[in-house]
Design a protein around this motif. Structure first.
Motif, PDB file in Angstrom:
ATOM      1  N   ALA A  75       0.813  -1.217   0.000  1.00  0.00           N
ATOM      2  CA  ALA A  75       0.000   0.000   0.000  1.00  0.00           C
ATOM      3  C   ALA A  75       0.847   1.269   0.000  1.00  0.00           C
ATOM      4  CB  ALA A  75      -0.933   0.004   1.213  1.00  0.00           C
ATOM      5  N   GLN A  76       2.181   1.105  -0.041  1.00  0.00           N
ATOM      6  CA  GLN A  76       3.118   2.240  -0.037  1.00  0.00           C
ATOM      7  C   GLN A  76       2.890   3.130   1.184  1.00  0.00           C
ATOM      8  OE1 GLN A  76       2.564   4.004  -3.995  1.00  0.00           O
ATOM      9  NE2 GLN A  76       4.244   2.749  -4.768  1.00  0.00           N
ATOM     10  N   LEU A  77       2.863   2.477   2.353  1.00  0.00           N
ATOM     11  CA  LEU A  77       2.675   3.179   3.619  1.00  0.00           C
ATOM     12  C   LEU A  77       3.942   3.097   4.457  1.00  0.00           C
ATOM     13  CD1 LEU A  77      -0.861   1.813   4.636  1.00  0.00           C
ATOM     14  CD2 LEU A  77      -0.337   4.031   3.592  1.00  0.00           C
ATOM     15  N   PHE A  78       4.144   4.093   5.298  1.00  0.00           N
ATOM     16  CA  PHE A  78       5.215   4.043   6.279  1.00  0.00           C
ATOM     17  C   PHE A  78       4.740   3.262   7.507  1.00  0.00           C
ATOM     18  CE2 PHE A  78       6.341   7.949   3.924  1.00  0.00           C
ATOM     19  CZ  PHE A  78       7.646   7.612   3.575  1.00  0.00           C
ATOM     20  N   ALA A  79       5.696   2.805   8.315  1.00  0.00           N
ATOM     21  CA  ALA A  79       5.381   2.015   9.504  1.00  0.00           C
ATOM     22  C   ALA A  79       6.135   2.556  10.712  1.00  0.00           C
ATOM     23  CB  ALA A  79       5.737   0.550   9.280  1.00  0.00           C
ATOM     24  N   ARG A  80       5.549   2.358  11.885  1.00  0.00           N
ATOM     25  CA  ARG A  80       6.207   2.762  13.135  1.00  0.00           C
ATOM     26  C   ARG A  80       6.036   1.674  14.186  1.00  0.00           C
ATOM     27  NH1 ARG A  80       4.931   7.766  17.407  1.00  0.00           N
ATOM     28  NH2 ARG A  80       6.579   7.138  18.874  1.00  0.00           N
ATOM     29  N   GLY A  81       7.118   1.302  14.834  1.00  0.00           N
ATOM     30  CA  GLY A  81       7.075   0.312  15.894  1.00  0.00           C
ATOM     31  C   GLY A  81       6.771   0.930  17.246  1.00  0.00           C
ATOM     32  N   VAL A  82       6.030   0.189  18.080  1.00  0.00           N
ATOM     33  CA  VAL A  82       5.695   0.603  19.443  1.00  0.00           C
ATOM     34  C   VAL A  82       6.039  -0.540  20.388  1.00  0.00           C
ATOM     35  CG1 VAL A  82       3.805   1.159  21.037  1.00  0.00           C
ATOM     36  CG2 VAL A  82       3.890   2.232  18.788  1.00  0.00           C
ATOM     37  N   SER A  83       6.594  -0.207  21.521  1.00  0.00           N
ATOM     38  CA  SER A  83       6.983  -1.202  22.514  1.00  0.00           C
ATOM     39  C   SER A  83       5.779  -1.921  23.103  1.00  0.00           C
ATOM     40  CB  SER A  83       7.764  -0.518  23.643  1.00  0.00           C
ATOM     41  OG  SER A  83       7.804  -1.319  24.804  1.00  0.00           O
ATOM     42  N   THR A  84       5.903  -3.223  23.229  1.00  0.00           N
ATOM     43  CA  THR A  84       4.895  -4.032  23.906  1.00  0.00           C
ATOM     44  C   THR A  84       4.686  -3.568  25.343  1.00  0.00           C
ATOM     45  OG1 THR A  84       5.615  -5.927  22.598  1.00  0.00           O
ATOM     46  CG2 THR A  84       4.305  -6.392  24.555  1.00  0.00           C
ATOM     47  N   LEU A  85       5.780  -3.289  26.040  1.00  0.00           N
ATOM     48  CA  LEU A  85       5.709  -2.865  27.436  1.00  0.00           C
ATOM     49  C   LEU A  85       5.050  -1.491  27.556  1.00  0.00           C
ATOM     50  CD1 LEU A  85       9.318  -3.944  28.514  1.00  0.00           C
ATOM     51  CD2 LEU A  85       7.183  -5.191  28.892  1.00  0.00           C
ATOM     52  N   GLN A  86       5.409  -0.585  26.653  1.00  0.00           N
ATOM     53  CA  GLN A  86       4.822   0.754  26.677  1.00  0.00           C
ATOM     54  C   GLN A  86       3.321   0.706  26.401  1.00  0.00           C
ATOM     55  OE1 GLN A  86       6.370   3.465  23.724  1.00  0.00           O
ATOM     56  NE2 GLN A  86       5.676   5.289  24.823  1.00  0.00           N
ATOM     57  N   ALA A  87       2.899  -0.188  25.509  1.00  0.00           N
ATOM     58  CA  ALA A  87       1.480  -0.299  25.189  1.00  0.00           C
ATOM     59  C   ALA A  87       0.672  -0.714  26.417  1.00  0.00           C
ATOM     60  CB  ALA A  87       1.274  -1.295  24.055  1.00  0.00           C
ATOM     61  N   MET A  88       1.185  -1.648  27.212  1.00  0.00           N
ATOM     62  CA  MET A  88       0.464  -2.058  28.413  1.00  0.00           C
ATOM     63  C   MET A  88       0.414  -0.939  29.436  1.00  0.00           C
ATOM     64  SD  MET A  88       1.423  -6.062  29.026  1.00  0.00           S
ATOM     65  CE  MET A  88       3.168  -5.733  29.242  1.00  0.00           C
ATOM     66  N   ALA A  89       1.510  -0.186  29.560  1.00  0.00           N
ATOM     67  CA  ALA A  89       1.516   0.965  30.465  1.00  0.00           C
ATOM     68  C   ALA A  89       0.508   2.011  30.005  1.00  0.00           C
ATOM     69  CB  ALA A  89       2.920   1.563  30.541  1.00  0.00           C
ATOM     70  N   GLN A  90       0.417   2.216  28.695  1.00  0.00           N
ATOM     71  CA  GLN A  90      -0.544   3.169  28.157  1.00  0.00           C
ATOM     72  C   GLN A  90      -1.978   2.754  28.453  1.00  0.00           C
ATOM     73  OE1 GLN A  90       0.436   6.073  26.543  1.00  0.00           O
ATOM     74  NE2 GLN A  90      -1.723   6.637  26.810  1.00  0.00           N
ATOM     75  N   GLN A  91      -2.234   1.478  28.361  1.00  0.00           N
ATOM     76  CA  GLN A  91      -3.564   0.972  28.674  1.00  0.00           C
ATOM     77  C   GLN A  91      -3.919   1.220  30.142  1.00  0.00           C
ATOM     78  OE1 GLN A  91      -4.109  -3.137  27.565  1.00  0.00           O
ATOM     79  NE2 GLN A  91      -6.216  -3.214  28.321  1.00  0.00           N
ATOM     80  N   ALA A  92      -2.935   1.089  31.020  1.00  0.00           N
ATOM     81  CA  ALA A  92      -3.170   1.342  32.446  1.00  0.00           C
ATOM     82  C   ALA A  92      -3.541   2.799  32.693  1.00  0.00           C
ATOM     83  CB  ALA A  92      -1.933   0.961  33.260  1.00  0.00           C
ATOM     84  N   PHE A  93      -2.928   3.709  31.934  1.00  0.00           N
ATOM     85  CA  PHE A  93      -3.284   5.132  32.080  1.00  0.00           C
ATOM     86  C   PHE A  93      -4.636   5.421  31.449  1.00  0.00           C
ATOM     87  CE2 PHE A  93      -3.307   9.449  30.244  1.00  0.00           C
ATOM     88  CZ  PHE A  93      -3.292  10.181  31.432  1.00  0.00           C
ATOM     89  N   ASP A  94      -4.862   4.920  30.236  1.00  0.00           N
ATOM     90  CA  ASP A  94      -6.101   5.217  29.521  1.00  0.00           C
ATOM     91  C   ASP A  94      -7.331   4.669  30.234  1.00  0.00           C
ATOM     92  OD1 ASP A  94      -4.602   6.449  27.558  1.00  0.00           O
ATOM     93  OD2 ASP A  94      -4.669   4.756  26.169  1.00  0.00           O
ATOM     94  N   GLU A  95      -7.217   3.477  30.791  1.00  0.00           N
ATOM     95  CA  GLU A  95      -8.385   2.815  31.375  1.00  0.00           C
ATOM     96  C   GLU A  95      -8.525   3.027  32.877  1.00  0.00           C
ATOM     97  OE1 GLU A  95      -8.348  -1.293  30.342  1.00  0.00           O
ATOM     98  OE2 GLU A  95      -8.387  -0.926  28.173  1.00  0.00           O
TER      99      GLU A  95
END
Length: 229
Positions: free
Chosen positions: A85-105
């Motif tokens: 699809a000629q798109l760029f990509a960005r990686g996100v840490s697995t650990l950071q994602a869980m921490a983000q969920q703790a803040f969001d929820e």
């Protein structure tokens, strides 16, 4: 901006789309079935959003740490879709994602993420929320024996909110966790949390599809599970 997020780095398989300020997501616990489930889940959320891959601005992917096989599957799918699809990509840490969920929820502003890394070790990192509502690492992501984790965090004002599978796997960690009276509510990362992190300054952190890379933290693959697991 409009994004697809993909994660297969743990026992969970998760995809999400943010398109025109609406979110669509699917999440399954499917150990050892990521290669079978990931593409159908992506197709499902694209249909729910009534959008084509080429209508999006980029792909956000779970870069690890986690399962070596799962991380590779997620990145392989990301590369294939982004290239086509000629798109760029960005990686996100697995650990950071869980921490983000703790803040969001739950509104937790100080979080220790700990994932069972097998081989009697955990992947771990400490996070605090920034002014944009994004959980940012305050230590390096590392892999440690459970009895060394307290020493690694000795300079911090603990306990902190705990997320991840490491807390249930290793009793040595419990004293560091403010929610130690029960098993953590957040055990695995979600693509929705990765959307939240990855969309911020996407253009500054994105790469061409062929440069999407994992972050293993540890270089050794373990096929041995803990006794009784």
């Amino acid at each position: 901006m409009n994004f697809l997020a993909i994660d297969a780095s743990t026992e969970a398989c998760s995809v999400a789309i943010r398109y025109n300020d609406k979110q669509f997501s699917e999440y399954e616990l499917c150990p050892q079935s990521h290669s079978l489930r990931l593409l159908p889940m992506i197709d499902s959320v694209l249909k729910q959003a009534e959008v084509k891959l080429t209508d999006l601005d980029g792909i956000i992917f779970g870069q690890g740490p986690g399962s070596f096989t799962g991380v590779r599957i997620g990145i392989g799918v990301t590369q294939g879709l982004a290239f086509s699809a000629q798109l760029f990509a960005r990686g996100v840490s697995t650990l950071q994602a869980m921490a983000q969920q703790a803040f969001d929820e739950k509104g937790e502003r100080k979080v220790i993420a700990a994932i069972d890394a097998r081989m009697s070790e955990v992947y771990t990192c400490y996070f605090e929320v920034d002014d944009q509502g994004i959980m940012q690492p305050q230590t390096e992501e590392t892999v440690l024996a459970p009895n060394l984790v307290a020493q690694f965090y000795q300079h911090l004002a603990l306990p902190a909110y705990g997320v991840g599978t490491g807390w249930d796997a290793y009793a040595e960690l419990v004293s560091l966790m403010s929610n130690s009276s029960a098993s953590p509510d957040i055990l695995y990362p979600t693509a929705l949390a990765m959307l939240t992190i990855g969309q911020v300054d996407f253009d500054k952190h994105c790469v061409d599809a062929e440069h999407a890379q994992p972050k293993y933290v540890r270089d050794t693959v373990s096929w041995k599970k803990l006794p009784g697991r």
